[in-house]
Design a protein around this motif. Structure first.
Motif, PDB file in Angstrom:
ATOM      1  N   GLU A 241      -5.136   7.029  -8.497  1.00 18.64           N
ATOM      2  CA  GLU A 241      -5.454   7.481  -7.130  1.00 18.64           C
ATOM      3  C   GLU A 241      -4.302   8.235  -6.495  1.00 18.64           C
ATOM      4  O   GLU A 241      -4.508   9.022  -5.586  1.00 18.64           O
ATOM      5  CB  GLU A 241      -5.786   6.271  -6.250  1.00 18.64           C
ATOM      6  CG  GLU A 241      -7.041   5.548  -6.676  1.00 18.64           C
ATOM      7  CD  GLU A 241      -7.299   4.303  -5.834  1.00 18.64           C
ATOM      8  OE1 GLU A 241      -8.466   4.004  -5.607  1.00 18.64           O
ATOM      9  OE2 GLU A 241      -6.322   3.630  -5.421  1.00 18.64           O
ATOM     10  N   THR A 242      -3.071   7.959  -6.943  1.00 23.54           N
ATOM     11  CA  THR A 242      -1.922   8.604  -6.279  1.00 23.54           C
ATOM     12  C   THR A 242      -0.970   9.194  -7.316  1.00 23.54           C
ATOM     13  O   THR A 242      -1.395  10.070  -8.072  1.00 23.54           O
ATOM     14  CB  THR A 242      -1.220   7.622  -5.308  1.00 23.54           C
ATOM     15  OG1 THR A 242      -0.762   6.477  -6.034  1.00 23.54           O
ATOM     16  CG2 THR A 242      -2.168   7.184  -4.204  1.00 23.54           C
TER      17      THR A 242
ATOM     18  N   ASN B 192       0.837  -1.199   0.000  1.00 24.86           N
ATOM     19  CA  ASN B 192       0.000   0.000   0.000  1.00 24.86           C
ATOM     20  C   ASN B 192       0.872   1.250   0.000  1.00 24.86           C
ATOM     21  O   ASN B 192       1.572   1.487   0.976  1.00 24.86           O
ATOM     22  CB  ASN B 192      -0.883  -0.014   1.249  1.00 24.86           C
ATOM     23  CG  ASN B 192      -1.914   1.075   1.228  1.00 24.86           C
ATOM     24  OD1 ASN B 192      -2.309   1.546   0.170  1.00 24.86           O
ATOM     25  ND2 ASN B 192      -2.351   1.499   2.405  1.00 24.86           N
ATOM     26  N   THR B 193       0.847   2.038  -1.104  1.00 26.35           N
ATOM     27  CA  THR B 193       0.082   1.814  -2.308  1.00 26.35           C
ATOM     28  C   THR B 193       0.752   0.712  -3.118  1.00 26.35           C
ATOM     29  O   THR B 193       1.920   0.408  -2.910  1.00 26.35           O
ATOM     30  CB  THR B 193      -0.002   3.108  -3.147  1.00 26.35           C
ATOM     31  OG1 THR B 193       1.330   3.497  -3.550  1.00 26.35           O
ATOM     32  CG2 THR B 193      -0.629   4.221  -2.347  1.00 26.35           C
TER      33      THR B 193
ATOM     34  N   TRP C 295      -3.297   1.771   8.873  1.00 27.54           N
ATOM     35  CA  TRP C 295      -2.775   0.565   8.206  1.00 27.54           C
ATOM     36  C   TRP C 295      -1.727  -0.098   9.107  1.00 27.54           C
ATOM     37  O   TRP C 295      -1.643  -1.312   9.167  1.00 27.54           O
ATOM     38  CB  TRP C 295      -2.187   0.893   6.834  1.00 27.54           C
ATOM     39  CG  TRP C 295      -3.248   1.083   5.776  1.00 27.54           C
ATOM     40  CD1 TRP C 295      -3.948   0.100   5.128  1.00 27.54           C
ATOM     41  CD2 TRP C 295      -3.727   2.334   5.262  1.00 27.54           C
ATOM     42  NE1 TRP C 295      -4.830   0.660   4.241  1.00 27.54           N
ATOM     43  CE2 TRP C 295      -4.716   2.030   4.296  1.00 27.54           C
ATOM     44  CE3 TRP C 295      -3.424   3.665   5.505  1.00 27.54           C
ATOM     45  CZ2 TRP C 295      -5.400   3.016   3.575  1.00 27.54           C
ATOM     46  CZ3 TRP C 295      -4.104   4.643   4.795  1.00 27.54           C
ATOM     47  CH2 TRP C 295      -5.080   4.317   3.849  1.00 27.54           C
TER      48      TRP C 295
ATOM     49  N   THR D  91      -6.485   9.373   0.678  1.00 28.31           N
ATOM     50  CA  THR D  91      -7.748   8.950   1.302  1.00 28.31           C
ATOM     51  C   THR D  91      -8.136   9.762   2.528  1.00 28.31           C
ATOM     52  O   THR D  91      -9.296   9.730   2.941  1.00 28.31           O
ATOM     53  CB  THR D  91      -7.637   7.485   1.776  1.00 28.31           C
ATOM     54  OG1 THR D  91      -6.538   7.409   2.703  1.00 28.31           O
ATOM     55  CG2 THR D  91      -7.404   6.538   0.618  1.00 28.31           C
TER      56      THR D  91
ATOM     57  N   ARG E 159      -2.231   2.064  -6.581  1.00 27.90           N
ATOM     58  CA  ARG E 159      -3.575   1.975  -5.988  1.00 27.90           C
ATOM     59  C   ARG E 159      -3.492   1.789  -4.471  1.00 27.90           C
ATOM     60  O   ARG E 159      -2.577   1.151  -3.946  1.00 27.90           O
ATOM     61  CB  ARG E 159      -4.348   0.794  -6.604  1.00 27.90           C
ATOM     62  CG  ARG E 159      -4.498   0.893  -8.118  1.00 27.90           C
ATOM     63  CD  ARG E 159      -5.325   2.079  -8.545  1.00 27.90           C
ATOM     64  NE  ARG E 159      -6.722   1.967  -8.163  1.00 27.90           N
ATOM     65  CZ  ARG E 159      -7.672   1.413  -8.915  1.00 27.90           C
ATOM     66  NH1 ARG E 159      -7.373   0.915 -10.101  1.00 27.90           N
ATOM     67  NH2 ARG E 159      -8.918   1.384  -8.505  1.00 27.90           N
ATOM     68  N   VAL E 160      -4.505   2.332  -3.820  1.00 27.59           N
ATOM     69  CA  VAL E 160      -4.596   2.249  -2.356  1.00 27.59           C
ATOM     70  C   VAL E 160      -5.240   0.919  -1.963  1.00 27.59           C
ATOM     71  O   VAL E 160      -6.199   0.476  -2.605  1.00 27.59           O
ATOM     72  CB  VAL E 160      -5.460   3.414  -1.821  1.00 27.59           C
ATOM     73  CG1 VAL E 160      -5.714   3.265  -0.326  1.00 27.59           C
ATOM     74  CG2 VAL E 160      -4.794   4.758  -2.135  1.00 27.59           C
TER      75      VAL E 160
ATOM     76  N   ALA F 201      -0.945   6.891   0.285  1.00 20.71           N
ATOM     77  CA  ALA F 201      -2.276   6.356   0.608  1.00 20.71           C
ATOM     78  C   ALA F 201      -2.979   7.262   1.610  1.00 20.71           C
ATOM     79  O   ALA F 201      -4.183   7.538   1.484  1.00 20.71           O
ATOM     80  CB  ALA F 201      -2.142   4.942   1.163  1.00 20.71           C
ATOM     81  N   GLN F 202      -2.220   7.746   2.593  1.00 20.86           N
ATOM     82  CA  GLN F 202      -2.805   8.655   3.600  1.00 20.86           C
ATOM     83  C   GLN F 202      -3.352   9.921   2.938  1.00 20.86           C
ATOM     84  O   GLN F 202      -4.480  10.332   3.188  1.00 20.86           O
ATOM     85  CB  GLN F 202      -1.732   9.017   4.636  1.00 20.86           C
ATOM     86  CG  GLN F 202      -2.134  10.155   5.573  1.00 20.86           C
ATOM     87  CD  GLN F 202      -1.103  10.414   6.666  1.00 20.86           C
ATOM     88  OE1 GLN F 202      -0.698   9.504   7.381  1.00 20.86           O
ATOM     89  NE2 GLN F 202      -0.672  11.651   6.822  1.00 20.86           N
TER      90      GLN F 202
END
Ligand SMILES: Cc1ncc(COP(=O)(O)O)c(C=O)c1O
Length: 345
Positions: free
Chosen positions: A282-283, A139-140, A189, A182, A147-148, A178-179
């Motif tokens: 996403e990132t 993650n990611t 995590w 989202t 992706r997360v 990821a943080q």
């Protein structure tokens, strides 16, 4: 020649002046004796940030993964992971060569494996089977496109692991991406994990360094294993100082990298519909099908190089483009212009 626009990885950033200053001024000692105050402070700070008892500074994410897996599994044990896991494909076969571990890859979606998959894969403990010692999540997820791993699914996977006595490792090389993507704190995590590794040397922008966090007992063992792997470093506060600046200044600004990646994906999709799905970005990574731009990734990479843009040209038609602190929005526009010209040619 103008500055090259380097989209090969988020590891290509140069240390900032603030990092270089901190390196020059760092208080140091012999860290193998536990004497380096800058390292000790970084380890304590990182552990607190991630909600764990202790941390261990290691040179690379690959060593962080090895140290973690070695703490949680014995030779002959099995690690369950998603099929595209970085430690399985891109770390030189270290799980087998150095740790004697078997790896059980499960097909995921967007880098995510489910609790049901994990529950079905974990072995019941018969003497005939390898012991299912660890479930590793990423993650990611690098090869799935940054992706997360959704926190609810991570919690469910961790409960499935614990139900059969397996431990959980999170390869969080880019956990702060990821943080930021989202709004879920990285420590959530970490809370599902026995060990979590994250990297200072990727989007956060430090030149070198990663951290393993876990409970105090695991990290004591991790120190021994780091030494065994040759990762006991001496006056390494010079690196920890840069890592601390990266952590303090590099997290929130990851949002810019995510915006740039999204703009890049949307621009590419406008130029050649279907070459990338921007909703999957996403990132800070964009995986693009380069077929509409004149060939396979090696050919397109060579053409982009002539336009002053560095990419990794693989043997396939899929190319990974990564945004980071040393690429700005104007440079993303320049990259889009270059792709537009390739599509026209
Ligand atoms: C998800 C993931 N884990 C681990 C690593 C390994 O990090 P390092 O290159 O510092 O060994 C990487 C490197 O790109 C990565 O993407």
């Amino acid at each position: 020649m103008d500055k090259l626009i380097d989209l090969r990885s988020d590891t290509v950033t140069r240390p900032t002046p603030e990092m270089r200053r901190a390196m020059a001024e760092a208080e140091v000692g012999d860290d193998v004796f536990g004497d380096d105050p800058t390292v000790n402070e970084l380890q304590e700070h990182a552990a607190a940030l991630l909600g764990k008892e202790a941390g261990l500074f290691v040179p690379t994410g690959s060593m962080g993964n090895q140290v973690s897996l070695a703490c949680l599994a014995r030779p002959g044990d099995e690690v369950v992971c998603e099929a595209g896991a970085h430690f399985l494909h891109f770390e030189g076969g270290s799980a087998a060569a150095h740790l004697g571990l078997m790896v059980r890859p499960l097909p995921g979606r967007a880098g995510v494996i489910t609790a049901d998959q994990v529950a079905a894969a974990l072995r019941p403990g018969s003497e005939h089977n390898p012991r299912s010692a660890v479930v590793a999540i990423e993650n990611t997820h690098n090869s799935a496109g940054g992706r997360v791993f959704p926190i609810d699914e991570a919690r469910a996977v961790a409960s499935a692991a614990r139900a059969t006595g397996a431990a959980v490792h999170v390869d969080g090389a880019r956990i702060f991406n990821a943080q930021v993507a989202t709004g879920v704190p990285a420590r959530e995590w970490a809370a599902v994990a026995d060990t979590l590794t994250f990297c200072f040397s990727k989007g956060l922008g430090a030149p070198i360094g990663s951290m393993v966090v876990g409970d105090a007992e695991v990290i004591r063992e991790a120190r021994r294993i780091r030494k065994r792997l040759g990762g006991g470093m001496r006056q390494v506060g010079v690196l920890a100082a840069a890592a601390r600046v990266a952590l303090d200044t590099g997290v929130e600004r990851l949002a810019e990298d995510h915006d740039n990646a999204r703009a890049l994906a949307e621009g590419l999709a406008d130029i050649a519909s279907g070459c990338v799905d921007p909703t999957e970005v996403e990132t800070n990574m964009v995986y693009v099908d380069v077929t509409p731009f004149g060939g396979d990734a090696a050919e397109v990479s060579a053409a982009l190089r002539r336009a002053g843009i560095l990419t990794v040209g693989g043997p396939t038609t899929s190319m990974r483009l990564v945004t980071h602190r040393d690429v700005d929005a104007a440079e993303i526009d320049a990259v889009l212009l270059a792709f537009k010209e390739l599509a026209r040619a």
